[in-house]
Each structure stands twice: as structure tokens, then as C-alpha cells.
Design a protein around this motif. Structure first.
Motif, mmCIF file in Angstrom:
data_model
loop_
_atom_site.group_PDB
_atom_site.id
_atom_site.type_symbol
_atom_site.label_atom_id
_atom_site.label_comp_id
_atom_site.label_asym_id
_atom_site.label_seq_id
_atom_site.Cartn_x
_atom_site.Cartn_y
_atom_site.Cartn_z
ATOM 1 N N MET A 1 -7.435 -8.011 -9.053
ATOM 2 C CA MET A 1 -6.865 -7.822 -7.930
ATOM 3 C C MET A 1 -5.419 -7.733 -7.760
ATOM 4 S SD MET A 1 -8.048 -8.936 -4.220
ATOM 5 C CE MET A 1 -7.167 -8.967 -2.851
ATOM 6 N N GLY A 2 -4.810 -8.686 -8.313
ATOM 7 C CA GLY A 2 -3.267 -8.635 -8.215
ATOM 8 C C GLY A 2 -2.745 -7.458 -9.027
ATOM 9 N N ASP A 3 -3.403 -6.997 -10.198
ATOM 10 C CA ASP A 3 -2.843 -5.961 -10.885
ATOM 11 C C ASP A 3 -2.462 -4.663 -10.066
ATOM 12 O OD1 ASP A 3 -4.325 -7.861 -12.272
ATOM 13 O OD2 ASP A 3 -5.558 -6.295 -13.326
ATOM 14 N N HIS A 4 -3.207 -4.643 -9.044
ATOM 15 C CA HIS A 4 -3.154 -3.128 -8.339
ATOM 16 C C HIS A 4 -2.320 -3.415 -7.059
ATOM 17 C CE1 HIS A 4 -6.312 -1.810 -10.886
ATOM 18 N NE2 HIS A 4 -7.197 -2.762 -10.472
ATOM 19 N N PHE A 5 -1.711 -4.464 -6.873
ATOM 20 C CA PHE A 5 -0.806 -4.758 -5.696
ATOM 21 C C PHE A 5 0.438 -4.896 -6.168
ATOM 22 C CE2 PHE A 5 1.188 -6.920 -2.471
ATOM 23 C CZ PHE A 5 1.023 -6.400 -1.284
ATOM 24 N N LYS A 6 1.518 -3.917 -5.506
ATOM 25 C CA LYS A 6 3.021 -4.195 -5.802
ATOM 26 C C LYS A 6 3.655 -3.947 -4.678
ATOM 27 C CE LYS A 6 6.423 -2.384 -8.766
ATOM 28 N NZ LYS A 6 7.022 -1.441 -9.729
ATOM 29 N N THR A 7 4.770 -4.240 -4.536
ATOM 30 C CA THR A 7 5.505 -4.375 -3.306
ATOM 31 C C THR A 7 6.979 -3.885 -3.922
ATOM 32 O OG1 THR A 7 4.330 -5.527 -1.876
ATOM 33 C CG2 THR A 7 6.602 -4.817 -1.096
ATOM 34 N N ASP A 8 7.416 -2.551 -3.468
ATOM 35 C CA ASP A 8 8.651 -2.189 -3.952
ATOM 36 C C ASP A 8 9.831 -2.660 -2.669
ATOM 37 O OD1 ASP A 8 11.204 -0.974 -4.496
ATOM 38 O OD2 ASP A 8 10.184 0.623 -5.756
ATOM 39 N N THR A 9 10.496 -3.625 -2.630
ATOM 40 C CA THR A 9 11.258 -3.982 -1.646
ATOM 41 C C THR A 9 12.574 -2.844 -1.634
ATOM 42 O OG1 THR A 9 12.548 -5.515 -3.147
ATOM 43 C CG2 THR A 9 10.815 -6.328 -1.753
ATOM 44 N N ASP A 10 12.962 -2.344 -2.749
ATOM 45 C CA ASP A 10 13.683 -1.003 -2.295
ATOM 46 C C ASP A 10 13.247 -0.057 -1.614
ATOM 47 O OD1 ASP A 10 15.936 -2.580 -3.882
ATOM 48 O OD2 ASP A 10 15.128 -1.367 -5.823
ATOM 49 N N GLN A 11 12.090 0.127 -1.712
ATOM 50 C CA GLN A 11 11.361 1.293 -0.965
ATOM 51 C C GLN A 11 11.199 0.567 0.736
ATOM 52 O OE1 GLN A 11 10.143 4.409 -1.123
ATOM 53 N NE2 GLN A 11 10.951 4.304 -3.384
ATOM 54 N N LEU A 12 11.016 -0.659 0.838
ATOM 55 C CA LEU A 12 10.978 -1.126 2.049
ATOM 56 C C LEU A 12 12.428 -0.966 2.665
ATOM 57 C CD1 LEU A 12 8.799 -4.522 1.705
ATOM 58 C CD2 LEU A 12 8.308 -2.368 2.799
ATOM 59 N N GLY A 13 13.338 -1.229 2.236
ATOM 60 C CA GLY A 13 14.590 -0.960 2.663
ATOM 61 C C GLY A 13 15.008 0.265 3.092
ATOM 62 N N GLN A 14 14.376 1.351 1.928
ATOM 63 C CA GLN A 14 14.606 2.602 2.580
ATOM 64 C C GLN A 14 13.875 3.044 3.629
ATOM 65 O OE1 GLN A 14 13.578 5.187 -0.770
ATOM 66 N NE2 GLN A 14 15.414 4.463 -2.198
ATOM 67 N N PHE A 15 12.622 2.808 4.020
ATOM 68 C CA PHE A 15 11.864 2.778 5.152
ATOM 69 C C PHE A 15 12.655 2.175 6.542
ATOM 70 C CE2 PHE A 15 8.051 1.307 7.555
ATOM 71 C CZ PHE A 15 7.642 2.713 8.123
ATOM 72 N N LEU A 16 13.068 1.159 6.147
ATOM 73 C CA LEU A 16 13.982 0.500 7.186
ATOM 74 C C LEU A 16 15.037 1.497 7.647
ATOM 75 C CD1 LEU A 16 14.351 -3.169 6.487
ATOM 76 C CD2 LEU A 16 13.258 -2.452 8.443
ATOM 77 N N ARG A 17 15.638 1.865 6.638
ATOM 78 C CA ARG A 17 16.873 2.640 6.977
ATOM 79 C C ARG A 17 16.371 4.094 7.846
ATOM 80 N NH1 ARG A 17 18.504 0.533 2.366
ATOM 81 N NH2 ARG A 17 17.623 2.192 0.735
ATOM 82 N N ALA A 18 15.150 4.465 7.415
ATOM 83 C CA ALA A 18 14.697 5.565 8.211
ATOM 84 C C ALA A 18 14.390 5.420 9.378
ATOM 85 C CB ALA A 18 13.401 6.197 7.133
ATOM 86 N N LEU A 19 13.890 4.351 9.573
ATOM 87 C CA LEU A 19 13.160 3.737 11.193
ATOM 88 C C LEU A 19 14.673 3.659 12.020
ATOM 89 C CD1 LEU A 19 10.425 0.976 10.415
ATOM 90 C CD2 LEU A 19 10.147 3.324 11.432
#
Length: 108
Positions: A1-19
Motif C-alpha cells: 500500500m505504501g508504494d503507491h502513496f507519495k507526497t511531494d512537499t514542493d507541489q504542496l508549496g506551489q498549491f499554497l502559493r496558488a491559494l
């Protein structure tokens, strides 16, 4: 199950800037519209319609801003938590590697 879950914190940062950009844009639009008065536009009927729109736009924009800010805070918290987990894992792996190369290997 863990092999399919990945969080890209850089993408979260970009999402925050967009918000944050959305909130800025809403504020700028509200500010721009606040300077236009209905009595400057034309007929009494049009003026009344514009006043009504201004009231609804202000309310809707404020509600949207509050929701975007709430989502932004949640994303910020998640990003911070992921970064803390990544840092802890990195430190744990480094400590394990140092123990293995120092001959301790965890055995007593």
C-alpha cells in the motif's frame, strides 16, 4: 500500500502559493469594484441592480476568501507534518547507517 502513496512537499508549496494568489486576486477585485458607485453608471434601475450585485459580490467574495484561507491552513499543516516525517526518517536512516559502519550494528 505504501508504494503507491507519495507526497511531494514542493507541489504542496506551489498549491499554497496558488491559494494565496487567489485570496490576493479576490481582494484586488473587491477593492476595484468598491470604487465604482452605482450612481455613476446610469439609470436608476441599473444603479439599483449594480448596488445589489456589489452586495452579493462582497458577501460571496468574503465567504470564498474564508474558505480558501481555511484550505490553505490545512495544506500548510499537512506540508509541515510531511516535512517533519521526512526529516525524522532521514535522520533515522543516517543514524542506522552510521551505526552499521561503526561496527555497532545495533548489537549489544
Amino acid at each position: 500500500m505504501g508504494d503507491h502513496f507519495k507526497t511531494d512537499t514542493d507541489q504542496l508549496g506551489q498549491f499554497l502559493r496558488a491559494l494565496e494568489g487567489c485570496v490576493r486576486d479576490l481582494n484586488e477585485a473587491r477593492t476595484a469594484l468598491a470604487h465604482v458607485r452605482a450612481d455613476q453608471i446610469g439609470t436608476a434601475r441599473l444603479d439599483e441592480a449594480c448596488d445589489g450585485f456589489q452586495d452579493r459580490w462582497k458577501y460571496g467574495a468574503e465567504q470564498t476568501k474564508e474558505m480558501v484561507e481555511a484550505v490553505s491552513e490545512g495544506v500548510k499543516s499537512n506540508k509541515k507534518a510531511y516535512e517533519e516525517v521526512e526529516d525524522a526518517l532521514q535522520k533515522a536512516f543516517k543514524d542506522m547507517a552510521e551505526q552499521a559502519t561503526s561496527g555497532q550494528g545495533g548489537a549489544k
